[in-house]
Design an enzyme around this catalytic site. Structure first.
Site, PDB file in Angstrom:
ATOM      1  N   TYR A   1     -19.616  46.896  23.361  1.00 32.44           N
ATOM      2  CA  TYR A   1     -18.815  45.806  21.772  1.00 32.44           C
ATOM      3  C   TYR A   1     -18.034  46.789  20.915  1.00 32.44           C
ATOM      4  O   TYR A   1     -18.448  47.816  21.187  1.00 32.44           O
ATOM      5  CB  TYR A   1     -19.760  45.465  21.392  1.00 32.44           C
ATOM      6  CG  TYR A   1     -20.253  45.139  19.770  1.00 32.44           C
ATOM      7  CD1 TYR A   1     -21.028  45.566  19.223  1.00 32.44           C
ATOM      8  CD2 TYR A   1     -18.687  44.057  20.058  1.00 32.44           C
ATOM      9  CE1 TYR A   1     -20.831  45.396  17.797  1.00 32.44           C
ATOM     10  CE2 TYR A   1     -18.746  43.937  18.219  1.00 32.44           C
ATOM     11  CZ  TYR A   1     -19.844  44.514  17.347  1.00 32.44           C
ATOM     12  OH  TYR A   1     -19.344  43.184  15.857  1.00 32.44           O
TER      13      TYR A   1
ATOM     14  N   ASP B   1     -30.138  46.710  22.043  1.00 35.56           N
ATOM     15  CA  ASP B   1     -29.531  46.094  21.349  1.00 35.56           C
ATOM     16  C   ASP B   1     -30.244  44.252  22.138  1.00 35.56           C
ATOM     17  O   ASP B   1     -29.474  44.112  23.530  1.00 35.56           O
ATOM     18  CB  ASP B   1     -27.723  45.907  20.865  1.00 35.56           C
ATOM     19  CG  ASP B   1     -27.743  45.007  20.265  1.00 35.56           C
ATOM     20  OD1 ASP B   1     -27.814  43.931  20.264  1.00 35.56           O
ATOM     21  OD2 ASP B   1     -26.492  45.389  19.514  1.00 35.56           O
TER      22      ASP B   1
ATOM     23  N   ILE C   1     -29.665  41.277  20.410  1.00 40.15           N
ATOM     24  CA  ILE C   1     -29.366  39.964  20.019  1.00 40.15           C
ATOM     25  C   ILE C   1     -28.587  39.439  21.003  1.00 40.15           C
ATOM     26  O   ILE C   1     -28.731  37.991  19.746  1.00 40.15           O
ATOM     27  CB  ILE C   1     -27.703  41.026  19.259  1.00 40.15           C
ATOM     28  CG1 ILE C   1     -27.643  40.204  17.876  1.00 40.15           C
ATOM     29  CG2 ILE C   1     -26.273  40.891  20.209  1.00 40.15           C
ATOM     30  CD1 ILE C   1     -26.575  40.507  16.954  1.00 40.15           C
TER      31      ILE C   1
ATOM     32  N   LYS D   1     -26.150  35.503  17.015  1.00 43.56           N
ATOM     33  CA  LYS D   1     -25.521  35.112  17.726  1.00 43.56           C
ATOM     34  C   LYS D   1     -26.798  34.363  18.801  1.00 43.56           C
ATOM     35  O   LYS D   1     -27.018  32.629  18.661  1.00 43.56           O
ATOM     36  CB  LYS D   1     -25.385  36.243  18.818  1.00 43.56           C
ATOM     37  CG  LYS D   1     -25.458  37.252  18.380  1.00 43.56           C
ATOM     38  CD  LYS D   1     -23.667  37.079  18.803  1.00 43.56           C
ATOM     39  CE  LYS D   1     -22.690  38.277  17.887  1.00 43.56           C
ATOM     40  NZ  LYS D   1     -21.653  37.753  17.509  1.00 43.56           N
TER      41      LYS D   1
END
Lengths: 484, 537
Positions: A153, A238, A240, A277
């Site tokens: 990302y 992460d 998410i 998300k």
């Protein structure tokens, strides 16, 4: 005025004037194109469709319904006004206890109730963005490095580096093995850092992956845990996209791995989470740091003063996520809708010969456009990308902005739009592919035999003809039929 | 001001060392370095003659390690005195047993250490045993947090009368889920900026003083200040700050930014009023030390004293900044909490009226004090400098206000009639409580500095302390906590140059609570040195 400008700039700090914000990356260029000509189903049908923003709008109706039925939750209704006083005044950076408990419980549910989370280890931050930055401040000093598997990302470049002075070192993953993370790649990157005399402080994993949409296998996770324990570096996971998993293989959280491996040094394990998300609440700015390290929890908690979640939001989330029935229904429904959307989209792509990486999670897919590149270089990728933005009018994100080692891959998001818009997007892609195949076919003529050319055309015709009858196919649109 | 005397410390373990002042890069070798340095300190102070051959390298090493520290004023943290260990520190005690976590960064370790500012110690002591007139009459009375509970009922009333629909109603005004949950501009919704600009103007008694286009909204004034710091100064640069100042600045402005705060001491003889000549002197001294000053940070109305700067002083300040080519950060969070007869003059007003070089002036505001909404996290950066605004905007990515909260606040703040009423009623209530509080103290012979604004008074308890220094002040602080069960913030936490001053916030008290507070203070006064109390009425 030039002198005046320079004088102005001198007044500002280095951080304010450098490129650390990352907004000059092509990842954001597409957004600018979108901002100047945004698609709208009725007002601007020829505008740019936003497919570069990983936003989850598929289940808003469920949320809206819940909030309408629970007016006290948001405290900004007459019924909720009684709680107002205590909530408005509360500014403790520990956060409301109910909030932490509800978030912990939610995280457990998302992981199939296989592990438990301690609400006292939950620390707030200004979105996952703030969570990453705070962790970087807590775990590393300026000049230290985090290893990150590519592609990753683009926001990490800003979140982990800008104000912290920490650096990122890519761990290259390749398409030859579906971009899976390998021990060799980790070791290579680590040795590279050592040779350059740079201190590696941690490994940052994104699972499920953005932009790949894949989940990490148990073996890979175990390998990663083994690696960080051996090198005595941190592991930031992460997670998410944990609840955006819609098919097999399922999601395995790092929490599960460490609970099964008592030899793992817990002081090295940290999870970043957010509601942006999974629930589709990026506007709420709810970022979570969950660390197994007491000192890090203490440090990050104090830092959360800079990005506390509004207590009104905490209260709302606490109410919503404590509603077990709602949460279970939501998670099931969300997964279902994502699966359908993913299926429609990838099928639409494959119908024109565009492949994508097989994925079971995420709000996007990792499109393989390598065959459409004029030349297999990043310049070629940029050229193709510009064409897609300006001619096809889709904002997709080029792989280079994700630091992908190979050109030709693009991330395209599909969960931030309704069904109609998906169809339109697919139609545009189809047309573009056909046109460019027609174009490249002409070039191929010079090099290949006529036989091959006609074969490729025929195959295309077959595909199109074969789907003509499918009710789901946008081909049934009168517009397309007319053209054919 | 003892720039020559290094901060007093016993030979401690590093974690007892009051180093919230540690700057990030320069003292990277914290742990082992300190073990070596501290014994040398005694040697260098000349307590024993040593062969020059060993003295010079030691002195050099010491100099290089400590010069950045010595430049700072004496550490405000009185934790080094023995009585500090009596204060319970709750969970943070655990950290004392280890040498800071080896896994946490050097930056992280300085933060994760137990709080050594009395400001934070006091706050945490109260937590968990807070006074309530009915439920917990023997609990700790919190006078250390500038929180305003006097007028929350007005806001509650507005909500119950005005918000009839569910937050996510189907209606217009973007009050549906799309306008609430999705990504919105990180520096705040346009409508909220407009509403707040109007509110700020009303608070300052003017119309249209603020332009929403010059605003960047952040999640609380805390992050607004930090963001400005990141934009205006590099690591190691300094900001001049008149003392006494809000203890939170030490953490908020220095912690992650690496910027240093250079105190400019103000005295009771001037009612702790800032003077530009003092700023000038401090600036020059900093220059001599080789420290680059990037700006001045003032709070107006001031915290903790509560005085307001005159228009003339503000003009002089702008002149000073232009002359030195530095910034002015003006923290105006208490602008609406005035109770004197004087009108508050904002920096914005000053700049409005003259053709000044506005690029160097930046104002901080927020809704935590004036509108009693600290939980909602609404801060404002107001700047005339486009580059600063552009950079700040990008930084709000890390500290954005939650959108549903923004949506809730827009109609409330836009409501002119309501906000006007709120501002004037709130002022009146503050004035009344302030008068009662000051009167109560006066009856015991305790005076306060003259103040016209803020949620607190600056109380002179110097005659109650013995000895007349930081140690004496700390002892009184502990007495207030242990005997009086009152948390008041001692002046040393605010870097006040004169010992014995305490900040007491009174806006969490009802009228009925004040006699209780006074009674408790009297209990403490009675235990003070009889010599001292002879001076009291």
């Amino acid at each position: 005025m030039m002198k005046g400008l320079n004088k102005q700039e001198q007044l500002l700090s280095r951080i304010a004037t450098n490129d650390g914000h990352g907004e000059n990356s092509p990842y954001f260029d597409g957004w600018k194109a979108y901002d100047s000509d945004p698609f709208h189903p009725t007002n601007n049908q020829t505008g740019v469709i936003q497919m570069g923003l990983a936003e989850n709008k598929l289940c808003f109706d469920l949320i809206q319904e819940w909030v309408t039925n629970h007016p006290t939750a948001s405290i900004c209704t007459p019924e909720g006004a009684n709680d107002f006083r205590d909530i408005a005044i509360f500014q403790d950076y520990h956060g409301l206890k109910e909030f932490r408990q509800a978030v912990a419980r939610f995280m457990e549910k998302v992981r199939g109730d296989k592990i438990s989370f301690d609400p006292d280890r939950i620390v707030m931050s200004g979105g996952a963005t703030g969570a990453h930055e705070s962790l970087a401040f807590c775990l590393a000093d300026p000049g230290d490095v985090f290893l990150v598997p590519t592609p990753y990302y683009p926001g990490f470049d800003r979140d982990l580096r800008w104000r912290t002075g920490v650096q990122l070192l890519p761990v290259v993953c390749e398409s030859s093995n579906d971009f899976r993370l390998t021990r060799e790649a980790l070791e290579t990157a680590f040795e590279e850092a050592q040779a350059a005399n740079i201190r590696v402080k941690g490994l940052l994993l994104n699972n499920p992956s953005n932009p790949l949409g894949t989940v990490m296998s148990r073996e890979t996770l175990l390998e990663a845990v083994d690696f960080i324990n051996e090198k005595n570096i941190h592991l930031i996971c992460d997670e998410i996209y944990a609840a955006t998993v819609f098919s097999q293989p399922g999601f395995i959280s790092i929490a599960e791995i460490v609970s099964e491996n008592p030899k793992c040094n817990l002081d090295l394990i940290h999870i970043v989470y957010s509601l942006s998300k999974d629930l589709g609440f990026p506007g709420f700015r709810v970022g979570i740091i969950y660390s197994y390290n007491d000192a890090v929890v203490s440090c990050a908690r104090k830092m959360s003063s800079f990005g506390l979640v509004s207590t009104q939001t905490q209260h709302l989330i606490a109410s919503m996520l404590s509603d077990d029935i709602f949460v279970e229904k939501f998670l099931a429904e969300s997964s279902d809708r994502l699966a359908k959307r993913h299926e429609i989209f990838t099928r639409g792509l494959s119908q024109v010969g565009i492949g994508s990486l097989k994925s079971s999670a995420g709000l996007y897919c990792w499109m393989d456009l390598r065959r459409m590149l004029k030349e297999a270089t990043f310049e070629g990728e940029m050229e193709l990308w510009r064409m897609i933005i300006h001619e096809v009018k889709l904002n997709v994100s080029p792989g280079s902005s994700f630091h992908c080692s190979e050109p030709g891959w693009f991330r395209v998001c599909f969960a931030n739009m309704d069904d109609e818009t998906v169809k339109i997007a697919l139609r545009r892609i189809r047309n573009f592919v056909l046109q460019s195949k027609a174009g490249s076919a002409k070039k191929l003529c010079r090099r290949r035999s006529n036989l091959e050319v006609s074969l490729s055309f025929r195959r295309l015709d077959e595909i199109m003809m074969g789907n003509m009858m499918s009710p789901h196919s946008p081909m049934s649109s009168p517009l397309v039929q007319a053209r054919n | 001001m003892s720039q020559n005397r290094p901060p007093k410390k016993p030979l401690p373990q590093p974690e007892d060392h009051p180093t919230t002042t540690t700057s990030t890069a320069s003292s990277g070798g914290g742990g082992t370095g300190m073990r070596l340095i501290v014994p040398l300190q005694g040697i260098v102070q000349g307590r024993g003659g040593l062969i020059l051959g060993s003295l010079i390298p030691c002195a050099l090493f010491y100099f290089l390690q400590f010069y950045p520290k010595r430049r700072r004023p004496p550490s405000p943290n009185p934790t080094t005195t023995s009585s500090s260990s009596d204060l319970a520190r709750s969970a943070s005690r655990l950290n004392l047993s280890t040498r800071g976590s080896i896994h946490v960064s050097a930056r992280g370790n300085t933060i994760a250490k137990p709080e050594d500012s009395t400001y934070y110690i006091g706050l945490s002591k109260v937590r968990g045993d807070e006074y309530d007139s009915l439920e917990n009459p023997d609990g700790f009375i919190q006078l250390g947090l500038a929180e305003n509970r006097l007028s929350l009922d007005l806001i509650g009333k507005w909500i119950s009368e005005n918000l009839n629909d569910s937050m996510f109603g189907e209606g217009n005004d973007g009050l549906n889920i799309n306008g609430m949950a999705t990504y919105q501009p990180f520096d705040g919704l346009k409508e909220l900026k407009e509403a707040i600009a109007g509110f700020m103007s009303r608070v300052m008694g003017k119309t249209q003083l603020f332009d929403p286009n010059q605003m960047v909204l952040t999640s609380g004034a805390t992050s607004a200040l930090e963001i400005l710091c990141f934009c205006l100064a590099d690591q190691g640069n300094g900001l001049l700050v008149p003392t006494p100042y809000y203890p939170g600045f030490d953490r908020d402005m220095r912690w992650r930014t690496g910027v240093e705060l250079v105190p400019v001491h103000c005295r009771s003889s001037d009612n702790f009023m800032l003077s530009v000549p003092a700023l000038d002197q401090a600036y020059n001294q900093a220059r001599k030390r080789g420290q680059k000053i990037r700006g001045v940070l003032i709070s107006n109305p001031s915290n903790p004293v509560g005085n307001m700067l005159s228009k003339d002083t503000l003009y002089s300040l702008v002149d000073f900044a232009r002359e030195k080519n530095i910034h002015i950060i003006c923290d105006e969070v208490f602008a609406g909490s005035t109770y004197g007869n004087e009108e508050f003059v904002s920096m914005a007003e000053v700049l409005d009226s003259e053709d000044f070089d506005k690029d160097r002036v930046h104002i901080i505001y927020g809704l935590s004090k004036d509108l009693s909404l600290p939980g909602f996290r609404v801060g404002v950066i107001y700047s005339f400098n486009e580059n600063v605004l552009a950079a700040s905007r990008k930084l709000t990515r890390f500290s954005s206000i939650s959108v549903p909260t923004q949506r809730l606040l827009i109609p409330m703040i836009k409501d002119e009639r309501f906000t006007q009423e709120y501002i004037s009623v709130n002022r009146e209530r503050i004035r009344k409580t302030h008068a009662l509080f000051v009167e109560g103290l006066e009856k015991m012979g305790i005076e306060c500095a003259e103040s016209k604004a803020g949620l607190y008074c600056w109380v002179n308890m110097s005659r109650l302390i013995s000895p007349y220094n930081e140690k004496g002040e700390l002892e009184l602080f502990e007495k207030l906590l242990d005997i009086g069960k009152i948390n008041a913030t001692p002046g040393s936490a605010c870097h006040c140059i004169e010992p014995g001053w305490f900040r007491c916030c009174f806006t969490t008290l009802t009228e009925a609570d004040i006699p209780v507070v006074m009674e408790r203070i009297r209990k403490v006064v009675d235990t003070c040195n009889p010599f001292c109390s002879k001076h009291l009425a």
